[in-house]
Motif scaffolding. Structure first.
Motif, short mmCIF file in Angstrom:
data_model
loop_
_atom_site.label_atom_id
_atom_site.label_comp_id
_atom_site.label_asym_id
_atom_site.label_seq_id
_atom_site.Cartn_x
_atom_site.Cartn_y
_atom_site.Cartn_z
N LEU A 190 76.41 -68.04 28.79
CA LEU A 190 76.70 -67.03 29.81
C LEU A 190 75.44 -66.32 30.25
O LEU A 190 75.19 -66.16 31.45
N TYR A 191 74.62 -65.89 29.27
CA TYR A 191 73.44 -65.10 29.59
C TYR A 191 72.42 -65.87 30.42
O TYR A 191 71.77 -65.30 31.31
N GLY A 192 72.22 -67.16 30.12
CA GLY A 192 71.20 -67.94 30.82
C GLY A 192 71.44 -68.04 32.31
O GLY A 192 70.60 -67.59 33.11
N PRO A 193 72.57 -68.62 32.76
CA PRO A 193 72.82 -68.69 34.21
C PRO A 193 72.89 -67.31 34.86
O PRO A 193 72.43 -67.15 35.99
N LEU A 194 73.46 -66.34 34.16
CA LEU A 194 73.58 -65.00 34.74
C LEU A 194 72.20 -64.39 34.96
O LEU A 194 71.91 -63.86 36.05
N ALA A 195 71.34 -64.46 33.94
CA ALA A 195 70.01 -63.85 34.06
C ALA A 195 69.17 -64.56 35.12
O ALA A 195 68.49 -63.90 35.92
N ILE A 202 73.89 -57.70 44.68
CA ILE A 202 73.76 -57.82 43.22
C ILE A 202 75.13 -57.88 42.56
O ILE A 202 75.39 -58.73 41.69
N ILE A 203 76.04 -57.01 42.99
CA ILE A 203 77.39 -57.00 42.43
C ILE A 203 78.10 -58.32 42.73
O ILE A 203 78.76 -58.90 41.87
N ALA A 204 77.96 -58.80 43.96
CA ALA A 204 78.62 -60.05 44.34
C ALA A 204 78.05 -61.22 43.55
O ALA A 204 78.80 -62.12 43.12
N ARG A 205 76.73 -61.25 43.34
CA ARG A 205 76.14 -62.35 42.58
C ARG A 205 76.59 -62.29 41.12
O ARG A 205 76.87 -63.34 40.51
N PHE A 206 76.68 -61.09 40.55
CA PHE A 206 77.15 -60.96 39.18
C PHE A 206 78.58 -61.49 39.04
O PHE A 206 78.90 -62.22 38.10
N LYS A 207 79.43 -61.14 40.00
CA LYS A 207 80.81 -61.64 39.97
C LYS A 207 80.85 -63.16 40.11
O LYS A 207 81.61 -63.84 39.41
N ALA A 208 80.04 -63.69 41.02
CA ALA A 208 80.07 -65.13 41.28
C ALA A 208 79.62 -65.92 40.06
O ALA A 208 80.27 -66.92 39.68
N VAL A 209 78.52 -65.49 39.42
CA VAL A 209 78.03 -66.23 38.26
C VAL A 209 78.99 -66.09 37.08
O VAL A 209 79.24 -67.06 36.35
N SER A 210 79.52 -64.89 36.89
CA SER A 210 80.49 -64.70 35.80
C SER A 210 81.71 -65.60 36.00
O SER A 210 82.20 -66.23 35.05
N GLN A 211 82.17 -65.67 37.23
CA GLN A 211 83.32 -66.53 37.52
C GLN A 211 82.95 -68.00 37.33
O GLN A 211 83.75 -68.78 36.81
N GLY A 218 67.95 -73.04 28.17
CA GLY A 218 67.11 -71.90 27.79
C GLY A 218 67.91 -70.75 27.23
O GLY A 218 67.49 -70.09 26.27
N GLY A 219 69.09 -70.49 27.82
CA GLY A 219 69.93 -69.41 27.32
C GLY A 219 70.41 -69.68 25.91
O GLY A 219 70.43 -68.78 25.06
N VAL A 220 70.80 -70.93 25.62
CA VAL A 220 71.26 -71.28 24.27
C VAL A 220 70.11 -71.15 23.27
O VAL A 220 70.30 -70.65 22.15
N LEU A 221 68.91 -71.58 23.64
CA LEU A 221 67.76 -71.48 22.74
C LEU A 221 67.38 -70.02 22.48
O LEU A 221 66.94 -69.67 21.38
N MET A 222 67.57 -69.16 23.47
CA MET A 222 67.18 -67.76 23.32
C MET A 222 68.26 -66.91 22.66
O MET A 222 67.97 -66.06 21.81
N PHE A 223 69.52 -67.11 23.04
CA PHE A 223 70.59 -66.22 22.63
C PHE A 223 71.68 -66.88 21.81
O PHE A 223 72.66 -66.21 21.45
N GLY A 224 71.58 -68.18 21.54
CA GLY A 224 72.64 -68.84 20.81
C GLY A 224 73.79 -69.22 21.74
O GLY A 224 73.59 -69.41 22.95
N PRO A 225 75.02 -69.30 21.22
CA PRO A 225 76.15 -69.71 22.06
C PRO A 225 76.37 -68.83 23.28
O PRO A 225 76.77 -69.32 24.33
N LEU A 226 76.11 -67.51 23.14
CA LEU A 226 76.30 -66.63 24.28
C LEU A 226 75.28 -66.89 25.39
O LEU A 226 75.44 -66.39 26.50
N GLY A 227 74.25 -67.67 25.09
CA GLY A 227 73.31 -68.05 26.13
C GLY A 227 73.92 -68.90 27.22
O GLY A 227 73.37 -68.99 28.32
#
Length: 356
Positions: A325-330, A199-208, A314-323
């Motif tokens: 980041l949030y969309g691929p991460l989630a 989980i930690i490795a996936r979080f780092k990979a997607v954030s990067q 989907g992330g942009v539609l749900m969370f706006g510009p921060l989507g």
């Protein structure tokens, strides 16, 4: 062994839930700042090993150094970019108003009407049939709306400053106490150590992938787009920066910038520049936008191009510009959770199956 009353465990659960509700209520206004601080801390923490020994061996000094570097090389350049975009947008609006008052719409319609178009098309472009007073009234009302938007944005500067302050404070706290918090979460987690590491490795990979790969590629696309617009005679700073934001949405994002630019060049009679910009967009800009960035994100986030595209939209539609980041991460973390669940089910089936 000590004896506890029967309501001991329910009471512990009640105060635990109450503590979570109180924390969530107090921290909810700063949720985005906390998430961004967590992502930045995850990406910045490995740089601690590159600091001089006298700094990296002191936890608070190392966290202070990394926080200051983040402010200097990340937050301040972003603030400067926003300031530059604001000034360019004001200049663009002023130029548009001047063009309108100088009779620009009338000249544009007359120029289009003079083109060798079919009669049925010219009937829709007859200058006498266009009520320019209504257009002027609409433009003035739109200008007022834009002014109110800038006023609201100005009032929101204090809120943005507060969010940035909270982001910096949480970033410093995570850099100082990150390892302790990770150990605490590991103790509370029922998962195995390898699952937690995944989980930690996936979080780092997607954030990067999103911040370094996606954003870095988008900046490169903005620069390349700005060069093409500059050659075509269009303001490269404003629309190049807008292209950075638009290109964060793969496949279709840049069309929001390039299609109006092509129409503008055609309306201005710059047919050669319009052809150049179209070829430049299709051959150079699109190759970076539709190939490099999606492939980078697909490899690091372990998602196919379809899922990358769907998660961003989907992330942009749900969370706006921060989507962005949030969309691929989630979605990537959700896929990992499904993998953990199916692996656990297979292990349970193997354990329950009789041995020959």
């Amino acid at each position: 062994m000590a004896q506890f009353p029967g309501f001991y465990r329910p009471f512990l659960l009640a105060i635990f839930m109450a503590a979570l509700i109180i924390m969530a209520t107090l921290l909810w206004p700063f949720r985005h700042a906390m998430v961004l601080a967590l992502v930045l801390a995850t990406l910045i923490h490995p740089l601690r090993g590159r600091l001089p020994r006298i700094i990296r061996t002191r936890r608070f000094l190392a966290a202070t150094t990394l926080t200051l570097l983040t402010i200097l090389f990340v937050l301040l350049p972003l603030a400067g970019l926003v300031t530059l975009l604001t000034s360019e947008a004001v200049a663009f609006i002023h130029t548009a108003i001047t063009w309108f008052k100088a009779g620009g719409p009338v000249e544009a319609v007359a120029w289009v009407h003079a083109l060798p178009l079919p009669d049925w098309a010219k009937s829709y472009l007859d200058p006498s049939s266009i009520d320019f007073r209504k257009i002027e009234s609409w433009a003035l009302s739109s200008g007022g709306d834009i002014g109110l938007w800038f006023l609201a944005a100005g009032k929101g500067v204090a809120s943005i400053g507060l969010q940035l302050l909270v982001l910096v404070m949480f970033l410093f706290y995570l850099l100082v106490e990150g390892e302790h918090l990770t150990d605490l979460l590991r103790k509370a987690s029922p998962l195995r150590r390898d699952q937690e590491n995944a989980i930690i490795a996936r979080f780092k990979a997607v954030s990067q992938a999103v911040l370094l790969g996606g954003l870095g590629t988008s900046v490169a696309i903005g620069v390349v787009t700005g060069i093409g617009l500059w050659i075509a005679g269009i303001s490269p700073i404003l629309w190049g920066a807008v292209a950075v934001i638009a290109s964060l949405i793969p496949v279709v994002g840049l069309s929001l910038i390039m299609l109006p630019a092509l129409l503008y060049l055609v309306a201005a009679g710059s047919f050669k520049m319009a052809i150049f910009l179209a070829l430049y967009w299709l051959l150079i800009v699109s190759s970076v936008d539709n190939v490099v960035r999606p492939l980078f994100m697909r490899g690091t986030a372990r998602m196919s191009l379809v899922w990358v595209f769907v998660s961003i939209i989907g992330g942009v539609l749900m969370f706006g510009p921060l989507g962005l980041l949030y969309g691929p991460l989630a979605l990537s973390i959700s896929f990992l959770f499904l993998e953990i669940f199916f692996d656990a089910q297979n292990e349970a089936d193997d354990t329950a199956s009789p041995q020959p």
